[in-house]
Structures are given as C-alpha cells and as structure tokens.
Design a protein around this motif. Structure first.
Motif, mmCIF file in Angstrom:
data_model
loop_
_atom_site.group_PDB
_atom_site.id
_atom_site.type_symbol
_atom_site.label_atom_id
_atom_site.label_comp_id
_atom_site.label_asym_id
_atom_site.label_seq_id
_atom_site.Cartn_x
_atom_site.Cartn_y
_atom_site.Cartn_z
ATOM 1 N N THR A 5 1.066 -1.497 -0.104
ATOM 2 C CA THR A 5 -0.007 -0.008 0.516
ATOM 3 C C THR A 5 0.395 1.499 0.478
ATOM 4 O O THR A 5 2.108 1.587 0.197
ATOM 5 C CB THR A 5 -0.845 0.275 1.121
ATOM 6 O OG1 THR A 5 -0.238 -0.079 2.550
ATOM 7 C CG2 THR A 5 -1.505 -1.142 1.187
ATOM 8 N N MET A 57 -9.777 1.203 -2.048
ATOM 9 C CA MET A 57 -8.630 0.836 -2.306
ATOM 10 C C MET A 57 -7.992 1.745 -2.751
ATOM 11 O O MET A 57 -6.425 2.172 -3.381
ATOM 12 C CB MET A 57 -9.034 -0.110 -3.661
ATOM 13 C CG MET A 57 -9.227 -1.273 -2.645
ATOM 14 S SD MET A 57 -9.871 -2.445 -3.600
ATOM 15 C CE MET A 57 -8.706 -2.778 -5.037
ATOM 16 N N ILE A 62 -4.176 0.274 -3.697
ATOM 17 C CA ILE A 62 -3.832 -0.768 -4.157
ATOM 18 C C ILE A 62 -5.350 -0.903 -5.170
ATOM 19 O O ILE A 62 -5.328 0.049 -5.454
ATOM 20 C CB ILE A 62 -4.818 -0.976 -2.690
ATOM 21 C CG1 ILE A 62 -4.249 -1.024 -1.258
ATOM 22 C CG2 ILE A 62 -4.804 -2.684 -3.115
ATOM 23 C CD1 ILE A 62 -4.915 -1.725 -0.110
ATOM 24 N N PHE A 151 -11.824 -8.066 -2.565
ATOM 25 C CA PHE A 151 -11.885 -6.966 -1.192
ATOM 26 C C PHE A 151 -11.603 -7.624 0.524
ATOM 27 O O PHE A 151 -10.714 -6.677 1.372
ATOM 28 C CB PHE A 151 -12.742 -6.325 -1.884
ATOM 29 C CG PHE A 151 -12.875 -4.943 -0.995
ATOM 30 C CD1 PHE A 151 -12.370 -3.713 -0.644
ATOM 31 C CD2 PHE A 151 -13.415 -4.717 0.263
ATOM 32 C CE1 PHE A 151 -11.848 -2.831 0.012
ATOM 33 C CE2 PHE A 151 -13.932 -4.264 0.997
ATOM 34 C CZ PHE A 151 -12.534 -2.978 1.163
#
Length: 227
Positions: A5, A57, A62, A151
């Motif tokens: 991330t 995200m 991400i 997810f």
C-alpha cells in the motif's frame, strides 16, 4: 503474497472502512425497486459495493490487479483448478444436504430460495434472452469474487494484521458474511453458501491470490444452477 500500500493503514482504519462497506452492502440489499428485474437489483448491489471498495483501495494505493485480477500464469491450469473446485463444491453440498435431511442440523431457510430462473427456455426459441442472462450472471459472479474474496479477505486480514491466524480468520469471516446475506438467517441455505465461501477463500489464498480460478468456478456453478 503481500499486498503493498502507498499509505500505512492501521487496524482501526481497516475496521472503519469495513463497517462502512458492510453497512452499505446490507442497506443496498434492502433497497426495493418495484417492477425491476432481479438482474438490475443485483447490479445495483454489486455496482455500489464495487464503487465503495474501489474508492477505499484507491485511497490506499491498492489496485484490483494487486489483489488478484491479473492474468494467470497458466490458463489450462486455471481452468483445471476451477473444475476441481466445482467438483469439490458439488460433493460438499451433496454431503451437507444428506446430513441436513437425515438429522436436520439447522433450520430450513425462512425465505424461498431466489433462483435464477429466466422464465424463458431454449425450446421456445428464446436464445438471445437466455444467453444474455447467462452473460449477466457470469459478470455478477465475477463481481462477487472481486468483492467477497478479493476485497473482504484483504481488508479483514488488515484488521487482524497482528494476529497469527489472520488469513484463517479472514476466510471464515468473509464466508459468514457471504452466507448470511444470501438468506438473512442462520439456516441450511446460509450455511451451505458459507461453506462454499470457505472453499473459494482457501482456493484464492492457496493459488497465489489469483481471482480467476474462483471466478471461473463461480460462473460454472451459477451456470449449472440455470439448467
């Protein structure tokens, strides 16, 4: 496979985003639009939750590719894995139904099973309609795998990042959520769907977190249910 991330996310950050995501998930499921085809309501649910997940995200740097929506290393192997998964799921459901019929371990679902019957048949010459429904069902199946396996597992793992068995916990939690939202009770239907979710979650994690084996298996299972 470790998900990278761009910003550091604390367990509290994951928790807050999970609460928002799950709340929206169930609120959208309760939305009723009169005289609307079930495929439309299905895409309303998937589209909304996909948008929420994508926003979370993007904030973290991400991508869907990083959590599994990428080209598999071997396409034949991917289809083989998907085929084995379908066989395992069918065998599991047969065993579960046998146990349920014999011992009534849990109650039957309080709501009727919402099948995906099209109301049209090939024998009536409705080829275009039937095949369009199949395509929509495949897309819906793919979206569910992105959201439930990709997810949810990733975010629940983040919530329990300091725990030794975070992946096991993530697989179980996402499966329970997936099962519960299919019948909104603890019944044979929710448990059987949760068991499928556990199998899908294990396959997703085991095979390098690539979503294609579970997407193909999910599409195959839903296609079988149309027959």
């Amino acid at each position: 496979m470790r998900i990278k991330t761009s910003t550091k996310i604390t367990p509290k950050g994951y928790l807050l985003e999970l609460i928002i995501y799950i709340a929206i998930m169930f609120l959208i499921r309760e939305t009723y639009i009169p005289n609307t085809h079930y495929l439309v309501t299905g895409f309303l649910y998937s589209g909304t939750t996909l948008l929420v997940a994508t926003l979370f995200m993007k904030r973290r740097g991400i991508t869907w590719k990083s959590i599994g929506l990428r080209r598999p290393k071997s396409i034949p192997k991917t289809f083989l894995i998907a085929g084995v998964v379908v066989i395992i799921i069918i065998a599991m459901l047969l065993i579960f139904n046998l146990i349920q019929d014999s011992f009534s371990v849990v109650k039957e679902s309080s709501e009727a099973v919402k099948g995906t019957s099209t109301g049209q048949t090939l024998s009536n010459g409705d080829y275009g309609y039937v095949f369009s429904v199949i395509l929509f069902v495949w897309l819906q199946s793919a979206l569910e795998e992105l959201l439930e396996r990709g997810f949810l597992i990733t975010w629940v793992e983040g919530l329990f990042s300091n725990w030794k068995f975070k992946t096991v916990i993530a697989i179980i939690i996402q499966a329970c959520i997936w099962g519960f939202r299919h019948s909104y009770d603890i019944s044979d239907r929710s448990i059987s769907v949760a068991l499928i979710g556990i199998i899908m979650g294990i396959v997703y994690v085991k095979f390098d977190r690539n979503l294609w084996p579970v997407i193909i298996a999910h599409c195959a299972m839903n296609t079988i249910s149309l027959i």
